[in-house]
Design an enzyme around this catalytic site. Structure first.
Site, PDB file in Angstrom:
ATOM      1  N   SER A 142       0.874  -1.171   0.000  1.00 13.39           N
ATOM      2  CA  SER A 142       0.000   0.000   0.000  1.00 13.39           C
ATOM      3  C   SER A 142       0.912   1.222   0.000  1.00 13.39           C
ATOM      4  O   SER A 142       2.109   1.114   0.312  1.00 13.39           O
ATOM      5  CB  SER A 142      -0.841  -0.026   1.280  1.00 13.39           C
ATOM      6  OG  SER A 142      -1.418   1.236   1.525  1.00 13.39           O
ATOM      7  N   TYR A 155      -2.176  -1.417  10.454  1.00  9.09           N
ATOM      8  CA  TYR A 155      -2.125  -1.552   8.990  1.00  9.09           C
ATOM      9  C   TYR A 155      -0.788  -1.027   8.449  1.00  9.09           C
ATOM     10  O   TYR A 155      -0.133  -1.672   7.621  1.00  9.09           O
ATOM     11  CB  TYR A 155      -3.296  -0.776   8.393  1.00  9.09           C
ATOM     12  CG  TYR A 155      -3.521  -0.955   6.910  1.00  9.09           C
ATOM     13  CD1 TYR A 155      -4.218  -2.056   6.417  1.00  9.09           C
ATOM     14  CD2 TYR A 155      -3.073   0.001   5.997  1.00  9.09           C
ATOM     15  CE1 TYR A 155      -4.459  -2.211   5.059  1.00  9.09           C
ATOM     16  CE2 TYR A 155      -3.308  -0.144   4.640  1.00  9.09           C
ATOM     17  CZ  TYR A 155      -4.004  -1.244   4.173  1.00  9.09           C
ATOM     18  OH  TYR A 155      -4.244  -1.387   2.817  1.00  9.09           O
TER      19      TYR A 155
HETATM   20  P1  NAD Z   1     -11.770  -6.269  -0.190  1.00  9.30           P
HETATM   21  O1  NAD Z   1     -12.358  -6.168   1.158  1.00  9.30           O
HETATM   22  O2  NAD Z   1     -12.567  -5.866  -1.384  1.00  9.30           O
HETATM   23  O3  NAD Z   1     -11.272  -7.763  -0.448  1.00  9.30           O
HETATM   24  C1  NAD Z   1     -10.508  -8.470   0.491  1.00  9.30           C
HETATM   25  C2  NAD Z   1     -10.732  -9.966   0.285  1.00  9.30           C
HETATM   26  O4  NAD Z   1      -9.882 -10.637   1.231  1.00  9.30           O
HETATM   27  C3  NAD Z   1     -12.177 -10.394   0.597  1.00  9.30           C
HETATM   28  O5  NAD Z   1     -12.669 -11.225  -0.453  1.00  9.30           O
HETATM   29  C4  NAD Z   1     -12.050 -11.187   1.900  1.00  9.30           C
HETATM   30  O6  NAD Z   1     -12.971 -12.262   2.029  1.00  9.30           O
HETATM   31  C5  NAD Z   1     -10.616 -11.699   1.797  1.00  9.30           C
HETATM   32  N1  NAD Z   1     -10.038 -12.047   3.100  1.00  9.30           N
HETATM   33  C6  NAD Z   1     -10.097 -11.314   4.244  1.00  9.30           C
HETATM   34  N2  NAD Z   1      -9.497 -11.981   5.234  1.00  9.30           N
HETATM   35  C7  NAD Z   1      -9.032 -13.141   4.704  1.00  9.30           C
HETATM   36  C8  NAD Z   1      -8.323 -14.253   5.233  1.00  9.30           C
HETATM   37  N3  NAD Z   1      -7.968 -14.313   6.537  1.00  9.30           N
HETATM   38  N4  NAD Z   1      -8.015 -15.276   4.403  1.00  9.30           N
HETATM   39  C9  NAD Z   1      -8.379 -15.246   3.104  1.00  9.30           C
HETATM   40  N5  NAD Z   1      -9.056 -14.228   2.557  1.00  9.30           N
HETATM   41  C10 NAD Z   1      -9.384 -13.196   3.346  1.00  9.30           C
HETATM   42  O7  NAD Z   1     -10.405  -5.448  -0.087  1.00  9.30           O
HETATM   43  P2  NAD Z   1      -9.443  -4.799  -1.201  1.00  9.30           P
HETATM   44  O8  NAD Z   1      -9.579  -3.333  -1.105  1.00  9.30           O
HETATM   45  O9  NAD Z   1      -9.582  -5.478  -2.507  1.00  9.30           O
HETATM   46  O10 NAD Z   1      -8.026  -5.140  -0.551  1.00  9.30           O
HETATM   47  C11 NAD Z   1      -7.180  -6.152  -1.036  1.00  9.30           C
HETATM   48  C12 NAD Z   1      -5.756  -5.847  -0.602  1.00  9.30           C
HETATM   49  O11 NAD Z   1      -5.349  -4.596  -1.149  1.00  9.30           O
HETATM   50  C13 NAD Z   1      -5.553  -5.725   0.910  1.00  9.30           C
HETATM   51  O12 NAD Z   1      -4.330  -6.320   1.272  1.00  9.30           O
HETATM   52  C14 NAD Z   1      -5.498  -4.225   1.135  1.00  9.30           C
HETATM   53  O13 NAD Z   1      -4.779  -3.891   2.285  1.00  9.30           O
HETATM   54  C15 NAD Z   1      -4.785  -3.783  -0.133  1.00  9.30           C
HETATM   55  N6  NAD Z   1      -4.959  -2.378  -0.481  1.00  9.30           N
HETATM   56  C16 NAD Z   1      -6.199  -1.876  -0.749  1.00  9.30           C
HETATM   57  C17 NAD Z   1      -6.317  -0.538  -1.093  1.00  9.30           C
HETATM   58  C18 NAD Z   1      -7.653   0.074  -1.403  1.00  9.30           C
HETATM   59  O14 NAD Z   1      -7.709   1.303  -1.491  1.00  9.30           O
HETATM   60  N7  NAD Z   1      -8.708  -0.695  -1.588  1.00  9.30           N
HETATM   61  C19 NAD Z   1      -5.187   0.283  -1.173  1.00  9.30           C
HETATM   62  C20 NAD Z   1      -3.938  -0.274  -0.895  1.00  9.30           C
HETATM   63  C21 NAD Z   1      -3.839  -1.606  -0.564  1.00  9.30           C
END
Ligand code: NAD
Length: 260
Positions: A142, A155
């Site tokens: 991130s 985080y």
């Molecule tokens: P999201 O909530 O849309 O999806 C996350 C997925 O992870 C979900 O399907 C959930 O069921 C799954 N999950 C959660 N805990 C789990 C576990 N213990 N085992 C297996 N699966 C699990 O979130 P997103 O925004 O797509 O985030 C995905 C990644 O991207 C994360 O690591 C997040 O920190 C990172 N990220 C997101 C953003 C953003 O702005 N959305 C920015 C930077 C980084």
């Protein structure tokens, strides 16, 4: 430099960024594994991909913090498809609190999903990649791998930690053809971010509009969210790049929020 026929495991691929990456890999000819805690949503995502491109996806129910489930999931993939070429350790959650109010249980939960998850999934796939003499591991970092924001102690700590783990695997894996890199996105409108907007508004005592404009996008060059497609394209590039020239790196995709 293409992913045709490559076996790519994407964790957290039932939603958001992981789902978009799985879609991009399948469009590039890969065989993708939708690995997620949410078994029903993982199956639905795999069914959706298979409807568009038969045989391109399978789903695996997996809590990335559980060593037995991770190992069983990777074993099932190897049994079905003969190996693993790419791992995207993407599953993640967000919990925000002021530091002095942060429940210890929430701290441990965040560190477990992001760090234990990256460790366990990498550990499980590495022997299969070493056996082939090639592989790519990608961690979902991130902008918070590079800088800090209030309310996000766990985080920010976890996302910084992924840079270190990636660099160690890059050094250990180089001689055996395995590369590791980290994608560092800015804010992308996924369920994870939608949830934070009202939470941060409440904690900071500001409007939801101000959370988006001032907190989330205030330091970007153009006030824009990063898109799912932007991040999926970088994930494709890291997976398909096949020399050690690009390993142990991290790439920020954030509309200039963080520049290095
Ligand atoms: P999201 O909530 O849309 O999806 C996350 C997925 O992870 C979900 O399907 C959930 O069921 C799954 N999950 C959660 N805990 C789990 C576990 N213990 N085992 C297996 N699966 C699990 O979130 P997103 O925004 O797509 O985030 C995905 C990644 O991207 C994360 O690591 C997040 O920190 C990172 N990220 C997101 C953003 C953003 O702005 N959305 C920015 C930077 C980084």
């Amino acid at each position: 430099m293409n992913l045709t026929g490559k076996v790519c495991i994407v964790t957290g691929a039932a939603s958001g960024l992981g789902k978009a990456i799985a879609d991009r890999y399948a469009a590039g000819g890969a065989k993708v594994v939708i690995a997620d805690l949410n078994a029903d949503a993982a199956k639905a995502a795999a069914d959706d991909l298979n409807a568009r491109r038969a045989g391109s996806a399978m789903s695996v129910a997996m809590d990335v913090t559980n060593e037995d489930q991770v190992n069983a999931g990777v074993d099932a993939v190897v049994k079905a498809w003969g190996g693993v070429d790419v791992l995207v350790s993407n599953a993640g959650i967000q919990i925000v609190h002021k530091m002095e109010e942060f429940p210890f249980a929430d701290w441990k939960k965040i560190l477990a999903i992001h760090l234990d998850g990256a460790f366990l999934t990498s550990k499980a796939v590495l022997p299969h990649m070493y056996a082939k003499g090639s592989g790519a591991i990608i961690f979902m970092g991130s902008v918070h791998s590079k800088l800090a924001s209030p309310l996000k102690s766990a985080y920010v700590t976890a996302k910084h930690g992924l840079l270190g783990l990636s660099r160690v695997i890059a050094k250990e894996g180089a001689a055996r053809g395995v590369r590791t890199n980290v994608i560092c996105p800015g804010f992308v409108k996924t369920p994870l971010v939608e949830k934070q907007i009202p939470e941060q508004a409440k904690t900071l005592g500001i409007s939801e509009e101000d959370v988006v404009k001032k907190i989330m996008l205030g330091d970007t060059v153009d006030g824009q969210f990063t898109t799912l497609e932007d991040v999926a394209e970088v994930a494709y590039m890291f997976a398909a790049f096949n020399t050690n020239a690009l390993t142990g790196q991290s790439l920020v995709v954030s509309h200039g929020w963080f520049m290095e």
